[in-house]
Design an enzyme around this catalytic site. Sequence first.
Site, PDB file in Angstrom:
ATOM      1  N   GLY A  83       0.800  -1.094   0.002  1.00  0.00           N
ATOM      2  CA  GLY A  83      -0.065   0.058  -0.006  1.00  0.00           C
ATOM      3  C   GLY A  83       1.020   1.253   0.097  1.00  0.00           C
ATOM      4  N   SER A  84       1.891   1.342   0.899  1.00  0.00           N
ATOM      5  CA  SER A  84       2.760   2.407   0.791  1.00  0.00           C
ATOM      6  C   SER A  84       3.464   2.898  -0.597  1.00  0.00           C
ATOM      7  CB  SER A  84       3.724   2.156   1.887  1.00  0.00           C
ATOM      8  OG  SER A  84       3.314   2.185   3.070  1.00  0.00           O
ATOM      9  N   GLN A 135      -7.820   0.310   3.948  1.00  0.00           N
ATOM     10  CA  GLN A 135      -8.611  -0.182   5.069  1.00  0.00           C
ATOM     11  C   GLN A 135      -9.800  -0.491   4.544  1.00  0.00           C
ATOM     12  OE1 GLN A 135      -7.841  -0.701   8.200  1.00  0.00           O
ATOM     13  NE2 GLN A 135      -5.668  -0.211   8.155  1.00  0.00           N
ATOM     14  N   ASN A 186      -7.583   4.426   9.020  1.00  0.00           N
ATOM     15  CA  ASN A 186      -7.179   3.108   9.709  1.00  0.00           C
ATOM     16  C   ASN A 186      -7.061   3.351  11.445  1.00  0.00           C
ATOM     17  OD1 ASN A 186      -4.805   5.478   8.962  1.00  0.00           O
ATOM     18  ND2 ASN A 186      -3.563   4.137  10.115  1.00  0.00           N
ATOM     19  N   SER A 221      -4.075  -3.063  -0.653  1.00  0.00           N
ATOM     20  CA  SER A 221      -3.188  -3.730  -0.001  1.00  0.00           C
ATOM     21  C   SER A 221      -3.541  -5.389   0.164  1.00  0.00           C
ATOM     22  CB  SER A 221      -2.421  -3.277   1.175  1.00  0.00           C
ATOM     23  OG  SER A 221      -1.599  -4.329   1.863  1.00  0.00           O
ATOM     24  N   THR A 277      10.831  -8.241 -10.734  1.00  0.00           N
ATOM     25  CA  THR A 277      10.211  -9.351 -11.143  1.00  0.00           C
ATOM     26  C   THR A 277       9.190  -9.547 -10.420  1.00  0.00           C
ATOM     27  OG1 THR A 277      12.600 -10.497 -11.750  1.00  0.00           O
ATOM     28  CG2 THR A 277      10.874 -12.108 -11.103  1.00  0.00           C
ATOM     29  N   CYS A 335       3.642   7.187  23.548  1.00  0.00           N
ATOM     30  CA  CYS A 335       4.701   6.227  23.958  1.00  0.00           C
ATOM     31  C   CYS A 335       4.237   4.887  22.962  1.00  0.00           C
ATOM     32  CB  CYS A 335       4.212   5.621  25.395  1.00  0.00           C
ATOM     33  SG  CYS A 335       4.795   6.949  26.791  1.00  0.00           S
TER      34      CYS A 335
END
Lengths: 148, 392
Positions: free
Chosen positions: B71-72, B179, B151, B199, B237, B325
Amino acid sequence: MLYTEKVMDHFMNPRNVGEIENADGVGEVGNVKCGDIMRIYIKVEGDQIVDVKFKTFGCGSAIAASSVATELIMGKTIDEALALTNKQVIDELGGLPPVKVHCSVLAEQALKAAIYDYATKNALTFKGLEGYDPDEDHHDHDVVDIEF
Amino acid sequence: MKQIYLDYSATTPVKREVVDTMLPYFTEIYGNASSIHGFGQEAKSVLEQSRKSIAETINATPDTFYFTGGGSEADNWALKGVMRANRKKGNHLITSKIEHHGILHTCTALEKEGFEVTYLDVDAEGMVSLEALEAAITDQTVLISIMFINNEIGTMQPVKAIGEIAHKHGVLFHTDAVQAYGNVKIDVNEMNIDLMSVSGHKIYGPKGIGGLYIKKGIRIQNIIEGGAQERNRRAGTENIPGIVGFAKAAVMADENLEAHREKLIYLRDKLANGIMDVIPYAKYNGHPTERHPGNVNICFEFIEGEALLLSLNAKGIAGSSGSACTSGSLDPSHVLLAIGLPHEIAHGSLRLSIGDFTTEEDVEYTIESLKEIVQKLRLMSPLYDKVLKEGK
């Protein structure tokens, strides 16, 4: 796993959680914006810390660091407690990931803040508090003074 | 201990049927699809069959669907490829503040190349304003890129209307549907979509494979240069096992879409309502109805997300959080900040995403566990203290 077993143990089963009514000293550091606040309460008899409790808003390592710090100073004299460093907190936890080192700094600073509060209320001076500035921003996430 | 996976938005397990379909392409039909011999031609044949199968699920023709490494890559290609190829038309791109980093960081890179990017605000439920979108279009605007489903908070944008506005002004429309694909029916023609990223690993297919739909006639540059694969547009490929698995997963998802949605929505609402019923000081994020069928995102006041995740993990429950965090940065998720949550609330976010293997028992166990965990962490929190004392 991100954390050592010791960190997980102190996070899942934290020691000395809570507060002390009529505590002799209370220290609070951190801020909500950054996502961690630690508050430490101490009860002092003579020059000895006879009880210590904490409350922490924060991540797993912040809670574990608070727990270990309270364990390390329980029963110690004020001078001994002031000698506590964040390095000792990290060692006691079996290490912290570099991005979490600031949690150990917060624990050291919360304790200093509590002792400073006690000292101020009782007009006492301690060598370990020389140059201590309660308004200093203790919340330095970039602190990574850990030696590997 | 029972393990409950509630992080399907991060990735999904590969379905057994998908794995079985892929296996021969590692050891038996392993030819390079560019080779002239039988091994190669067999691979070429399944490559084109897979392309056709996937294209059919979005009502596109096979020659408009290109395989990518995920996807990226598709996001990077769509934005960089279209902006660089259409410099003569203009240098302006419109996107939103809640896009995936695959889009946002690509935009940052394009800004360094001299392109101008408008980042649209969203409302408290994560919706882009169509009025603001239209007002942002200038004579320099080349492309609008707005994600189909977010997402983190699951909000689904009015894609068809966005495409309509884009086309009214002669602007291209790309949507990151990573998504959405496999969770809502997508028809690229009916929905006015010019480019779309998808994706494999979000739809029970393998990781490392994705694709970009590019409507015929769109000017787009390559970003991966090399051999003549993918009709000269994307070198390398072909990942035949990945492509076969992606196609199998896509077809299965498409055939089962209604039942999948019905099941997920039922469990999602049961989970969300269950949590909101038993835990006070909680905020349900995202849109109440226009959302991913399996997405639950809730902020719990006075506690921090990483501590929540670790506690859930100790009970065998896997979720995710937008707290600082867990991101390794100082700020909580850009999506939670964009919907207007203050830092301290955003730090306490939890995303639980449901999928095909989630059961009703999983949902019940999670609600019970969460109630216990939130209470335990709150009793440790100096912030909750204040609330208790003030008796709010």
